[in-house]
Design an enzyme around this catalytic site. Sequence first.
Site, mmCIF file in Angstrom:
data_model
loop_
_atom_site.group_PDB
_atom_site.id
_atom_site.type_symbol
_atom_site.label_atom_id
_atom_site.label_comp_id
_atom_site.label_asym_id
_atom_site.label_seq_id
_atom_site.Cartn_x
_atom_site.Cartn_y
_atom_site.Cartn_z
ATOM 1 N N PHE A 252 46.211 31.323 39.027
ATOM 2 C CA PHE A 252 44.810 31.714 38.792
ATOM 3 C C PHE A 252 43.854 30.614 39.222
ATOM 4 O O PHE A 252 42.793 30.424 38.647
ATOM 5 C CB PHE A 252 44.600 32.143 37.331
ATOM 6 N N CYS A 263 39.410 44.653 33.995
ATOM 7 C CA CYS A 263 39.492 43.805 32.802
ATOM 8 C C CYS A 263 38.562 42.606 32.824
ATOM 9 O O CYS A 263 37.716 42.458 31.958
ATOM 10 C CB CYS A 263 40.934 43.342 32.599
ATOM 11 N N LYS A 266 34.787 43.305 32.686
ATOM 12 C CA LYS A 266 34.486 43.988 31.413
ATOM 13 C C LYS A 266 34.656 43.031 30.239
ATOM 14 O O LYS A 266 33.781 42.913 29.378
ATOM 15 C CB LYS A 266 35.422 45.186 31.269
ATOM 16 N N LYS A 323 43.160 44.102 43.809
ATOM 17 C CA LYS A 323 44.136 43.029 44.035
ATOM 18 C C LYS A 323 45.394 43.666 44.583
ATOM 19 O O LYS A 323 45.506 44.892 44.677
ATOM 20 C CB LYS A 323 44.437 42.272 42.745
HETATM 21 C C1 UDX Z 1 43.968 40.610 33.805
HETATM 22 C C2 UDX Z 1 44.752 39.523 33.069
HETATM 23 O O1 UDX Z 1 45.469 38.732 34.025
HETATM 24 C C3 UDX Z 1 45.766 40.196 32.121
HETATM 25 O O2 UDX Z 1 46.463 39.201 31.386
HETATM 26 C C4 UDX Z 1 45.001 41.110 31.164
HETATM 27 O O3 UDX Z 1 45.898 41.789 30.301
HETATM 28 C C5 UDX Z 1 44.189 42.137 31.943
HETATM 29 O O4 UDX Z 1 43.316 41.484 32.866
HETATM 30 P P1 UDX Z 1 44.357 42.254 35.824
HETATM 31 O O5 UDX Z 1 42.922 42.619 35.622
HETATM 32 O O6 UDX Z 1 45.367 43.319 35.986
HETATM 33 O O7 UDX Z 1 44.880 41.333 34.584
HETATM 34 O O8 UDX Z 1 44.392 41.390 37.169
HETATM 35 P P2 UDX Z 1 44.623 39.855 37.513
HETATM 36 O O9 UDX Z 1 45.962 39.714 38.119
HETATM 37 O O10 UDX Z 1 44.290 39.011 36.354
HETATM 38 O O11 UDX Z 1 43.515 39.614 38.664
HETATM 39 C C6 UDX Z 1 42.146 39.849 38.328
HETATM 40 C C7 UDX Z 1 41.311 39.555 39.588
HETATM 41 O O12 UDX Z 1 41.335 38.148 39.879
HETATM 42 C C8 UDX Z 1 41.810 40.257 40.842
HETATM 43 O O13 UDX Z 1 40.684 40.730 41.580
HETATM 44 C C9 UDX Z 1 42.520 39.140 41.606
HETATM 45 O O14 UDX Z 1 42.504 39.363 43.020
HETATM 46 C C10 UDX Z 1 41.651 37.948 41.241
HETATM 47 N N1 UDX Z 1 42.313 36.633 41.345
HETATM 48 C C11 UDX Z 1 43.420 36.406 40.585
HETATM 49 C C12 UDX Z 1 41.759 35.638 42.162
HETATM 50 O O15 UDX Z 1 40.761 35.854 42.841
HETATM 51 N N2 UDX Z 1 42.351 34.415 42.192
HETATM 52 C C13 UDX Z 1 43.471 34.133 41.453
HETATM 53 O O16 UDX Z 1 43.964 33.007 41.524
HETATM 54 C C14 UDX Z 1 44.017 35.158 40.634
#
Ligand code: UDX
Length: 437
Positions: A252, A263, A266, A323
């Site tokens: 992350f 998520c 929101k 994603k």
């Molecule tokens: C997130 C949380 O990770 C999860 O623990 C929670 O239960 C729900 O919300 P999710 O929304 O499914 O999960 O997606 P996530 O994998 O967290 O990615 C969120 C966004 O961040 C995506 O658009 C992804 O592309 C972006 N992202 C993620 C980045 O831009 N950089 C990163 O290093 C990681």
Amino acid sequence: MKSTRITIIGTGYVGLVSGTCFAEVGHQVTCVDKDPQKIALLQKGGIPIYEPGLEELIQRNVAAGRLRFTESTAEGVANSEVIFIAVPTPPQPDGSVDLSFIEGVAREIASHLTTYRIIVDKSTVPVKTAEKVAETIRRYCKSKAEFDVVSNPEFLREGFAVEDLMKPDRIVIGVGSQRPVTAMKELYEPFQAPIIVTDTNSAELIKHAANSFLALKISYANALSVICEAAGANVQEVTRGMGLDARIGTRFLQASLGFGGSCFPKDLSAFIQISSQLGYDFRLLKEVQRINADQMDRFLKKLTDTLWVLKDKRIGVLGLAFKQNTDDVRTSPAIEVCQRLVKEGAILRVYDPQAMDKAKALLPPGPQVEYVATQDAVPEGCDALVIATEWPQFTQLDLTQTRRVMNTPIVIDGRNLFDPEEMERLGFIYKSIGRAA
Ligand code: UDX
């Protein structure tokens, strides 16, 4: 292991994946949804969402008789000791959380309650919701049956939900009394994960606090990307160097065109609202939101700085989902890029391995938007190619062929999938995030 009879109300990501994984480890699960079409699809062996590994898991557990689907909450309450509430908690225009589905399900459970049950909030809810659910059930339960309300937030990532659920980092259980603790620990014992038992308010806050911190981490990387571009540095090297510190970690911390999904945006807005209602102005999280919006503007500016006029330009876009590994387009940065390019008069050729069907509701096919069957066909005749979602298969693009079929060899990479030096050697004008050309 002790098999528990479980009902899960709500068959969205969290409800469906939780129910299936509970069945997989040996529990007896009834999934309830008031949408007859969804229940009919599930009963036929279909699934309403794309989630790697989920379809075969559902089929295996339905066949084993551990997983079933029904529209009847009454049936679920009657034949299960533990009832999970996993219904949507959508954002309101002001960023606060719409809890009407939660309240509706609490009242419905109350109307069918005749003997002790454990009612579990699985949905992402503001702190103090468990107290309100308990108060609601007390008010509407005519039998005055005993019950406990437990907060058990979910941390699954879309696209990795089965993996995250079968091997969770931790289980969080918030209780108002010790009575449900043993049953909840037995229920989660097969997952062999650390279990935190705390009060309901702390359990509810863990979810919003964790998600907001992950969003903060991404925005920190995105802010670094701006500094790296100005400094002639490489944000991937900087975050790699940072991440080798075990206290930071590399996950992350990938700079991008911004985070999206159903998520993070929101939960961030909700947490800011919740904090404000508790008397705290969470300015740090407001800055996380600002950095994220700014990152999108900066990304589009890379395109306009290079292409100058966007009107009537033919632009290929790889990726529509928010994603990789999902078909979900809710608050997708890729969709926002496409919508803003269409508004500027550009003509798009778009492709996504999973999300094209769901994308069409937000980005209708038409004179300015053509949905293309394969990723290799996207660059044909284009003046620029945009990488908007981090699908790994996009790195397999035949770059020599791409260079040949494009009108002008311009690639704007919002996910840092390609190597700047190789792209320059191949003759592309290549711009990415936080890495000097
Ligand atoms: C997130 C949380 O990770 C999860 O623990 C929670 O239960 C729900 O919300 P999710 O929304 O499914 O999960 O997606 P996530 O994998 O967290 O990615 C969120 C966004 O961040 C995506 O658009 C992804 O592309 C972006 N992202 C993620 C980045 O831009 N950089 C990163 O290093 C990681």
